[in-house]
Motif scaffolding. Structure first.
Motif, PDB file in Angstrom:
ATOM      1  N   HIS A 208       0.831  -1.213   0.000  1.00 29.17           N
ATOM      2  CA  HIS A 208       0.000   0.000   0.000  1.00 29.17           C
ATOM      3  C   HIS A 208       0.858   1.252   0.000  1.00 29.17           C
TER       4      HIS A 208
ATOM      5  N   TYR B 292      -6.519  -2.070   4.064  1.00 37.10           N
ATOM      6  CA  TYR B 292      -5.461  -1.660   3.131  1.00 37.10           C
ATOM      7  C   TYR B 292      -5.879  -1.706   1.663  1.00 37.10           C
ATOM      8  N   TYR B 293      -6.659  -2.683   1.277  1.00 36.60           N
ATOM      9  CA  TYR B 293      -7.070  -2.831  -0.125  1.00 36.60           C
ATOM     10  C   TYR B 293      -8.541  -3.226  -0.174  1.00 36.60           C
TER      11      TYR B 293
END
Length: 260
Positions: free
Chosen positions: A74, A111-112
């Protein structure tokens, strides 16, 4: 035998021909294989030659290493399409599999959030309540069904459980009410005893297509051999054969992708 073993617990990221940019999670040991199948086409090798001496990574270690990698990616602005559970054998054999999936979803969201969580499973343990729940939580519950022919399964997939019954597997896959993707390997060649393992003929494909209607998957993934296999006499299905099978799947009403 140029088969491979994956590091544990984090693999990659790599480019998956079916899933895109994938960060792998291997919940099995790095020095061996734990699986309820012993497929003759497994890129990790035969169970008897891949007996692990190391323990499985713990739930805590997996979460720690996964967060470290996601944070690193990230920060670097790296792309990620999917977090994929596969690795050295069957991921659902891990006793903390449900909690590991819950941890992974939490970290993915941090994070994603647009990345998918995928599990590649041979479907043998999906009847267990904790495994069933974990597979329901995964975005992509990718369940193996190479055929519905018991003799072929015993020759090629080689279940290690004497109780294995493909009819029970199909019923369990159907119990997900569409929250599953059927994954099927098509190939040519012979096994170690010189017997044909070709499952591209109409006799195999038609019965498999009929079973898809019982399972009602959200999608179907078909593919063929891509890496070295422990049985050296296997060969790929052709592009034309895979395209023909894909078109038949689509004609039956199911989205279908192909890995050549």
């Amino acid at each position: 035998m140029a088969t491979i073993l994956y590091p544990s617990p984090i693999v990659g990221p790599i480019h998956s021909r079916r899933l895109g940019i994938s960060l792998g999670v291997n919940v099995n040991p790095s020095d061996g294989k734990i699986c309820t199948f012993d497929c003759i086409y497994c890129e990790v090798g035969y169970n008897c030659t891949r007996r692990p001496t190391l323990p499985r990574p713990s739930r805590e270690l997996i979460a720690e290493r996964l967060e470290t990698k996601l944070k690193e990616m990230h920060t670097a602005g790296a792309k990620l399409d999917v977090i994929t559970f596969s690795g050295n054998g069957e991921p659902t054999t891990h006793p903390d599999f449900l909690h590991i999936i819950e941890d992974t979803i939490r970290l993915r969201n941090a994070y994603y959030p647009e990345a998918k969580v995928s599990v590649l499973t041979n479907s043998t343990l999906a009847h267990r309540p904790d495994v069933h729940r974990a597979l329901l939580l995964a975005d992509n519950n990718i369940m193996k069904l190479d055929t519905v022919d018991p003799a072929y399964i015993n020759k090629v997939d080689r279940p290690t459980q004497p109780s294995y019954n493909v009819e029970n597997i199909v019923k369990e896959m159907a119990s997900f009410n569409g929250h599953c993707i059927v994954q099927t390997m098509f190939m040519h060649g012979t096994d170690d005893n010189g017997e044909s393992v070709d499952n591209t003929s109409d006799g195999f494909v038609s019965a498999w297509l009929q079973t898809l209607h019982r399972i009602r998957p959200s999608a179907v993934m078909i593919y063929t051999i891509d890496r070295e296999t422990p049985c050296p006499t296997l060969s790929k299905a052709t592009h034309e054969e895979l395209d023909d099978i894909r078109d038949r799947v689509i004609a039956e009403g199911f989205p279908c992708s192909v890995g050549y």
